[in-house]
Scaffold this motif. Structure first.
Motif, PDB file in Angstrom:
ATOM      1  N   UNK A 129     -14.741  -6.994  -0.276  1.00  0.00           N
ATOM      2  CA  UNK A 129     -14.176  -6.799   1.052  1.00  0.00           C
ATOM      3  C   UNK A 129     -12.708  -6.379   0.967  1.00  0.00           C
ATOM      4  N   UNK A 130     -12.060  -6.754  -0.120  1.00  0.00           N
ATOM      5  CA  UNK A 130     -10.637  -6.450  -0.260  1.00  0.00           C
ATOM      6  C   UNK A 130     -10.386  -5.362  -1.302  1.00  0.00           C
ATOM      7  N   UNK A 131     -11.424  -4.712  -1.800  1.00  0.00           N
ATOM      8  CA  UNK A 131     -11.246  -3.763  -2.890  1.00  0.00           C
ATOM      9  C   UNK A 131     -10.537  -2.493  -2.445  1.00  0.00           C
ATOM     10  N   UNK A 132     -10.822  -1.994  -1.243  1.00  0.00           N
ATOM     11  CA  UNK A 132     -10.206  -0.748  -0.805  1.00  0.00           C
ATOM     12  C   UNK A 132      -8.689  -0.876  -0.738  1.00  0.00           C
ATOM     13  N   UNK A 133      -8.147  -1.917  -0.086  1.00  0.00           N
ATOM     14  CA  UNK A 133      -6.678  -2.030  -0.089  1.00  0.00           C
ATOM     15  C   UNK A 133      -6.106  -2.209  -1.487  1.00  0.00           C
ATOM     16  N   UNK A 134      -6.803  -2.968  -2.324  1.00  0.00           N
ATOM     17  CA  UNK A 134      -6.298  -3.177  -3.678  1.00  0.00           C
ATOM     18  C   UNK A 134      -6.343  -1.885  -4.491  1.00  0.00           C
ATOM     19  N   UNK A 135      -7.417  -1.113  -4.362  1.00  0.00           N
ATOM     20  CA  UNK A 135      -7.507   0.151  -5.090  1.00  0.00           C
ATOM     21  C   UNK A 135      -6.464   1.141  -4.588  1.00  0.00           C
ATOM     22  N   UNK A 136      -6.271   1.188  -3.291  1.00  0.00           N
ATOM     23  CA  UNK A 136      -5.257   2.085  -2.744  1.00  0.00           C
ATOM     24  C   UNK A 136      -3.870   1.679  -3.233  1.00  0.00           C
ATOM     25  N   UNK A 137      -3.630   0.400  -3.276  1.00  0.00           N
ATOM     26  CA  UNK A 137      -2.352  -0.096  -3.767  1.00  0.00           C
ATOM     27  C   UNK A 137      -2.183   0.243  -5.245  1.00  0.00           C
ATOM     28  N   UNK A 138      -3.240   0.061  -6.009  1.00  0.00           N
ATOM     29  CA  UNK A 138      -3.181   0.407  -7.431  1.00  0.00           C
ATOM     30  C   UNK A 138      -2.914   1.887  -7.636  1.00  0.00           C
ATOM     31  N   UNK A 139      -3.572   2.723  -6.829  1.00  0.00           N
ATOM     32  CA  UNK A 139      -3.351   4.161  -6.937  1.00  0.00           C
ATOM     33  C   UNK A 139      -1.915   4.513  -6.561  1.00  0.00           C
ATOM     34  N   UNK A 140      -1.409   3.856  -5.512  1.00  0.00           N
ATOM     35  CA  UNK A 140      -0.027   4.115  -5.103  1.00  0.00           C
ATOM     36  C   UNK A 140       0.942   3.705  -6.206  1.00  0.00           C
ATOM     37  N   UNK A 141       0.673   2.580  -6.829  1.00  0.00           N
ATOM     38  CA  UNK A 141       1.516   2.127  -7.932  1.00  0.00           C
ATOM     39  C   UNK A 141       1.441   3.111  -9.099  1.00  0.00           C
ATOM     40  N   UNK A 142       0.258   3.631  -9.373  1.00  0.00           N
ATOM     41  CA  UNK A 142       0.057   4.616 -10.431  1.00  0.00           C
ATOM     42  C   UNK A 142       0.874   5.869 -10.141  1.00  0.00           C
ATOM     43  N   UNK A 143       0.831   6.334  -8.913  1.00  0.00           N
ATOM     44  CA  UNK A 143       1.586   7.528  -8.525  1.00  0.00           C
ATOM     45  C   UNK A 143       3.084   7.265  -8.667  1.00  0.00           C
ATOM     46  N   UNK A 144       3.493   6.081  -8.229  1.00  0.00           N
ATOM     47  CA  UNK A 144       4.905   5.730  -8.347  1.00  0.00           C
ATOM     48  C   UNK A 144       5.354   5.796  -9.799  1.00  0.00           C
ATOM     49  N   UNK A 145       4.532   5.254 -10.696  1.00  0.00           N
ATOM     50  CA  UNK A 145       4.890   5.284 -12.116  1.00  0.00           C
ATOM     51  C   UNK A 145       4.909   6.710 -12.656  1.00  0.00           C
ATOM     52  N   UNK A 146       3.984   7.559 -12.193  1.00  0.00           N
ATOM     53  CA  UNK A 146       3.982   8.967 -12.619  1.00  0.00           C
ATOM     54  C   UNK A 146       5.254   9.676 -12.169  1.00  0.00           C
ATOM     55  N   UNK A 147       5.633   9.463 -10.928  1.00  0.00           N
ATOM     56  CA  UNK A 147       6.838  10.096 -10.399  1.00  0.00           C
ATOM     57  C   UNK A 147       8.059   9.619 -11.174  1.00  0.00           C
ATOM     58  N   UNK A 148       8.107   8.343 -11.412  1.00  0.00           N
ATOM     59  CA  UNK A 148       9.234   7.773 -12.133  1.00  0.00           C
ATOM     60  C   UNK A 148       9.318   8.330 -13.553  1.00  0.00           C
ATOM     61  N   UNK A 149       8.157   8.464 -14.174  1.00  0.00           N
ATOM     62  CA  UNK A 149       8.107   8.995 -15.540  1.00  0.00           C
ATOM     63  C   UNK A 149       8.525  10.461 -15.576  1.00  0.00           C
ATOM     64  N   UNK A 150       8.063  11.238 -14.595  1.00  0.00           N
ATOM     65  CA  UNK A 150       8.401  12.663 -14.580  1.00  0.00           C
ATOM     66  C   UNK A 150       9.905  12.854 -14.313  1.00  0.00           C
ATOM     67  N   UNK A 151      10.509  11.997 -13.539  1.00  0.00           N
ATOM     68  CA  UNK A 151      11.944  12.108 -13.273  1.00  0.00           C
ATOM     69  C   UNK A 151      12.767  11.752 -14.506  1.00  0.00           C
ATOM     70  N   UNK A 152      12.262  10.835 -15.298  1.00  0.00           N
ATOM     71  CA  UNK A 152      12.981  10.451 -16.523  1.00  0.00           C
ATOM     72  C   UNK A 152      12.976  11.587 -17.553  1.00  0.00           C
ATOM     73  N   UNK A 153      11.906  12.366 -17.564  1.00  0.00           N
ATOM     74  CA  UNK A 153      11.802  13.462 -18.536  1.00  0.00           C
ATOM     75  C   UNK A 153      12.753  14.608 -18.196  1.00  0.00           C
ATOM     76  N   UNK A 154      13.144  14.729 -16.976  1.00  0.00           N
ATOM     77  CA  UNK A 154      14.033  15.827 -16.559  1.00  0.00           C
ATOM     78  C   UNK A 154      15.399  15.606 -17.010  1.00  0.00           C
TER      79      UNK A 154
END
Length: 154
Positions: A129-154
């Protein structure tokens, strides 16, 4: 009973014998109950399992609350700073994760013994029942880490 004078002993009365027998029966009953409680491994195991389950539920609720708070913070941060293509990719990845989780769940149901499945059924319903919010949150966290990583490489 004993007489106050040595050598003179009187026999206990029938009433005293009945009282002694009743007292002995009560003590024996209590001893048998105590031994039966110690010998009932199944009941003790069930009590211990219930206690562990209760602790796990409490800990899961606590961790879930913490994750929600952090995810909400990350979501706001991402929403403000992430470009649209990255957000689209995150949504696509979240959909893939949901599909993979669904397939894994179906595989697990097919291979799990009935007693284990019944014992975890309630937990699965709650998590599902709570998987959709948790998965969306996990995906958002994943995107945040990708953005952060790409900014560090620049």
């Amino acid at each position: 009973m004993t007489s106050p004078f040595p050598g003179e002993e009187s026999a206990p009365t029938p009433q005293e014998l009945r009282e002694q027998v009743e007292h002995t029966r009560e003590e024996l009953g209590q001893t048998v109950e105590a031994l039966a409680g110690k010998a009932d491994v199944k009941a003790r195991t069930q009590k211990q399992a219930a206690a562990v389950k209760e602790q796990a539920v409490e800990k899961a609720a606590q961790v879930t609350g913490q994750i929600r708070d952090k995810a909400e913070q990350a979501r706001h941060l991402l929403k403000d700073k992430a470009p649209a293509p990255v957000l689209d990719k995150a949504a696509h990845t979240a959909a893939q994760v949901r599909g993979t989780a669904s397939r894994a769940g179906q595989l697990a149901v097919g291979t799990t013994p009935d007693p284990v499945r019944q014992g975890t059924g309630q937990l699965a319903v709650t998590a599902g029942a709570k998987s959709t919010p948790l998965l969306a949150t996990g995906a958002a966290l994943f995107v945040f880490l990708l953005v952060r990583r790409s900014r560090r490489r620049r």
